[in-house]
Design a protein around this motif. Structure first.
Motif, PDB file in Angstrom:
ATOM      1  N   GLY A  58       5.134 -79.418  25.412  1.00 50.21           N
ATOM      2  CA  GLY A  58       5.330 -77.979  25.395  1.00 50.21           C
ATOM      3  C   GLY A  58       6.600 -77.579  24.675  1.00 50.21           C
ATOM      4  N   ALA A  59       7.079 -78.435  23.768  1.00 51.35           N
ATOM      5  CA  ALA A  59       8.382 -78.241  23.131  1.00 51.35           C
ATOM      6  C   ALA A  59       8.249 -78.169  21.609  1.00 51.35           C
ATOM      7  N   GLY A  80       8.139 -76.209  19.078  1.00 53.51           N
ATOM      8  CA  GLY A  80       7.375 -75.325  18.208  1.00 53.51           C
ATOM      9  C   GLY A  80       5.926 -75.683  18.016  1.00 53.51           C
ATOM     10  N   TYR A  81       5.386 -76.581  18.830  1.00 57.80           N
ATOM     11  CA  TYR A  81       3.966 -76.916  18.722  1.00 57.80           C
ATOM     12  C   TYR A  81       3.135 -75.984  19.612  1.00 57.80           C
ATOM     13  N   LEU A  82       1.863 -76.261  19.796  1.00 54.66           N
ATOM     14  CA  LEU A  82       0.930 -75.247  20.276  1.00 54.66           C
ATOM     15  C   LEU A  82       1.335 -74.607  21.605  1.00 54.66           C
ATOM     16  N   ILE A  83       1.670 -75.417  22.613  1.00 51.60           N
ATOM     17  CA  ILE A  83       2.031 -74.833  23.902  1.00 51.60           C
ATOM     18  C   ILE A  83       3.255 -73.934  23.748  1.00 51.60           C
ATOM     19  N   ALA A  84       4.251 -74.384  22.977  1.00 48.05           N
ATOM     20  CA  ALA A  84       5.435 -73.563  22.742  1.00 48.05           C
ATOM     21  C   ALA A  84       5.086 -72.299  21.961  1.00 48.05           C
ATOM     22  N   GLN A  85       4.125 -72.387  21.045  1.00 46.86           N
ATOM     23  CA  GLN A  85       3.699 -71.213  20.281  1.00 46.86           C
ATOM     24  C   GLN A  85       3.099 -70.145  21.201  1.00 46.86           C
ATOM     25  N   PHE A  86       2.338 -70.575  22.198  1.00 51.03           N
ATOM     26  CA  PHE A  86       1.799 -69.615  23.154  1.00 51.03           C
ATOM     27  C   PHE A  86       2.918 -68.977  23.979  1.00 51.03           C
ATOM     28  N   GLY A  87       3.966 -69.718  24.250  1.00 48.05           N
ATOM     29  CA  GLY A  87       5.009 -69.220  25.126  1.00 48.05           C
ATOM     30  C   GLY A  87       6.013 -68.299  24.469  1.00 48.05           C
ATOM     31  N   ALA A  88       6.087 -68.288  23.129  1.00 51.82           N
ATOM     32  CA  ALA A  88       7.156 -67.582  22.425  1.00 51.82           C
ATOM     33  C   ALA A  88       6.723 -66.199  21.947  1.00 51.82           C
ATOM     34  N   THR A  89       7.663 -65.263  21.971  1.00 53.62           N
ATOM     35  CA  THR A  89       7.366 -63.888  21.545  1.00 53.62           C
ATOM     36  C   THR A  89       7.030 -63.798  20.070  1.00 53.62           C
ATOM     37  N   GLY A  90       7.631 -64.650  19.237  1.00 51.88           N
ATOM     38  CA  GLY A  90       7.425 -64.550  17.799  1.00 51.88           C
ATOM     39  C   GLY A  90       6.096 -65.070  17.322  1.00 51.88           C
ATOM     40  N   THR A  91       5.444 -65.899  18.126  1.00 51.71           N
ATOM     41  CA  THR A  91       4.194 -66.525  17.703  1.00 51.71           C
ATOM     42  C   THR A  91       2.999 -66.121  18.548  1.00 51.71           C
ATOM     43  N   ASP A  93       0.297 -86.568  39.757  1.00 48.73           N
ATOM     44  CA  ASP A  93       1.300 -87.633  39.786  1.00 48.73           C
ATOM     45  C   ASP A  93       1.329 -88.461  38.507  1.00 48.73           C
ATOM     46  N   ARG A  94       0.426 -88.142  37.560  1.00 48.05           N
ATOM     47  CA  ARG A  94       0.420 -88.840  36.269  1.00 48.05           C
ATOM     48  C   ARG A  94       0.587 -87.873  35.095  1.00 48.05           C
ATOM     49  N   VAL A  95       1.028 -86.655  35.377  1.00 49.86           N
ATOM     50  CA  VAL A  95       1.204 -85.643  34.327  1.00 49.86           C
ATOM     51  C   VAL A  95       2.659 -85.187  34.296  1.00 49.86           C
ATOM     52  N   GLY A  96       3.268 -85.242  33.117  1.00 48.42           N
ATOM     53  CA  GLY A  96       4.599 -84.699  32.891  1.00 48.42           C
ATOM     54  C   GLY A  96       4.524 -83.579  31.869  1.00 48.42           C
ATOM     55  N   LEU A  97       5.624 -82.875  31.690  1.00 47.51           N
ATOM     56  CA  LEU A  97       5.688 -81.731  30.782  1.00 47.51           C
ATOM     57  C   LEU A  97       7.023 -81.732  30.061  1.00 47.51           C
ATOM     58  N   ARG A  98       6.978 -81.598  28.734  1.00 50.97           N
ATOM     59  CA  ARG A  98       8.214 -81.527  27.948  1.00 50.97           C
ATOM     60  C   ARG A  98       8.458 -80.094  27.478  1.00 50.97           C
ATOM     61  N   LEU A  99       9.697 -79.643  27.589  1.00 47.56           N
ATOM     62  CA  LEU A  99      10.077 -78.284  27.233  1.00 47.56           C
ATOM     63  C   LEU A  99      11.396 -78.306  26.455  1.00 47.56           C
ATOM     64  N   SER A 100      11.530 -77.349  25.509  1.00 44.27           N
ATOM     65  CA  SER A 100      12.782 -77.251  24.731  1.00 44.27           C
ATOM     66  C   SER A 100      13.127 -75.781  24.513  1.00 44.27           C
ATOM     67  N   PRO A 101      13.511 -75.067  25.568  1.00 46.74           N
ATOM     68  CA  PRO A 101      13.749 -73.629  25.445  1.00 46.74           C
ATOM     69  C   PRO A 101      14.861 -73.305  24.451  1.00 46.74           C
ATOM     70  N   GLY A 102      14.600 -72.285  23.631  1.00 43.93           N
ATOM     71  CA  GLY A 102      15.611 -71.852  22.678  1.00 43.93           C
ATOM     72  C   GLY A 102      15.682 -72.672  21.410  1.00 43.93           C
ATOM     73  N   ASN A 103      14.868 -73.705  21.279  1.00 39.15           N
ATOM     74  CA  ASN A 103      14.903 -74.550  20.088  1.00 39.15           C
ATOM     75  C   ASN A 103      14.083 -73.890  18.975  1.00 39.15           C
TER      76      ASN A 103
END
Length: 359
Positions: free
Chosen positions: A174-175, A177-188, A220-230
């Motif tokens: 989710g970091a 600038g890829y698809l999950i981050a694109q859904f989360g951002a105001t610009g995209t 218990d086998r799923v993680g999530l990566r995030l990079s807010p503000g990147n």
């Protein structure tokens, strides 16, 4: 040396022998059919001293591919390739999770044969390497609501394939600038259906993707990566902190195995890692991101002070297959060869010397 990094820790179903994580790094060395092969298995097995290995970004569908020769998690051939990797890592006593990465608008028709799908038709600035050279990004096609729902299922299917292949879990990318981050951002994300709107609405794609992956393989086998503000990949977001908090709430509610957070830039005025520690009660992996490089002493202190449970290391793991031993003993590190980072064969991939070889 740095003894806090060498204590065991559990993240969901993942029992790590130390606190040192090999960060995901694109290497563009998948074989035929975008499937991992013996060379990839050797590369990851060499680095099994890590408490946890996170693979390079792995596309959940052919349309999700962003770069040449990156591996997938959506065909039988790819599943069997990842089985080879998992078995090699396990034979060396390591743990490995597959990072699921859909590039979204950060792709090109020269790579996937069609316009990339994205939350909205917003073309990124810049160029993409297509295998024969660089070409300007093209305007993506806005996914219909039905297509977004299909994208959610792709992540779940890829998670299922990863576990069938013997990987120990998955990380949803989710970091950066890829698809999950694109859904989360105001610009995209300019959508007006349930996948758009305010920070909570823009997080709907992540919420449904997390739920689908959890239903497929277990929280218990799923993680999530995030990079807010990147801003990597021309990601523009007027509300990075709001979106980050929405994502952390999703991870907390789902009871994910871990959240993997890339720290905000030093001049950002706030710390994503500190925010995550306050808002997510599960296991936290901290990464220094692209704008700084923590020393091993810094990493040890993060763990000792309870600010993170594990720390992720990228380039230094690329060049030092026995990095954990070098940290333990204070040995000198190999310097990475940037000319062999992306694409090629064994050179700059599996031929970095170990301490044992040097001796």
């Amino acid at each position: 040396m740095h003894e806090n990094l060498f204590t065991p820790v559990t993240a969901g179903a993942l029992a790590a022998k130390n606190r040192i994580v090999m960060a995901p790094m694109t290497r563009n060395r998948a074989g035929a059919g975008e499937a991992p092969g013996e060379l990839n298995a050797e590369y990851y097995a060499q680095r099994a001293g890590a408490g946890l290995i996170i693979t390079e970004g792995t596309q959940p569908s052919a349309e999700g591919q962003g770069y040449p020769h990156t591996p997938g998690l959506h065909t039988d051939r790819q599943r069997e390739g990842w089985r080879t990797v998992a078995e090699a890592v396990h034979a060396e006593g390591g743990l490995i999770v597959g990072q699921i990465m859909h590039a979204g608008r950060i792709s090109h028709p020269s790579i996937i044969g069609q316009a990339p799908l994205a939350p909205s038709a917003v073309r990124p600035d810049g160029e993409v390497f297509t295998g024969t050279g660089t070409e300007p990004f093209e305007e993506p096609r806005e996914a219909t609501t039905a297509e977004v729902e299909a994208l959610v299922r792709e992540y779940a299917d890829a998670a299922r394939v990863a576990i069938e292949a013997g990987l120990d879990g998955v990380e949803l990318h989710g970091a950066n600038g890829y698809l999950i981050a694109q859904f989360g951002a105001t610009g995209t994300n300019h959508r007006t259906d349930r996948f758009g709107g305010d920070a909570t609405g823009r997080a709907t794609f992540l919420r449904e993707t997390v739920a689908a992956a959890v239903a497929a393989v277990g929280a218990d086998r799923v993680g999530l990566r995030l990079s807010p503000g990147n801003p990597f990949n021309d990601l523009q977001d007027d509300e990075p902190r709001e979106g980050f908090h929405a994502a952390l709430a999703i991870a907390e509610e789902a009871g994910l195995a871990y959240v993997h957070v890339c720290e905000t830039a030093p001049d950002a005025g706030w710390s994503a890692v500190a925010d995550a520690r306050e808002r997510f009660s599960g296991t936290l992996i901290a990464s220094n991101g692209f704008t700084q490089e923590w020393s091993f002493a810094d990493m040890d202190a993060l763990v000792a002070d309870g600010k993170a449970d594990l720390v992720a290391i990228g380039r230094r793991f690329l060049a030092n297959p026995d990095l954990t031993e070098r940290i333990r003993t204070g040995a000198e590190l190999n310097a990475p060869d940037e000319g062999t980072f992306y694409g090629g064969g064994a050179e700059g991939y599996v031929d970095y010397p170990t301490l044992q070889a040097a001796a």
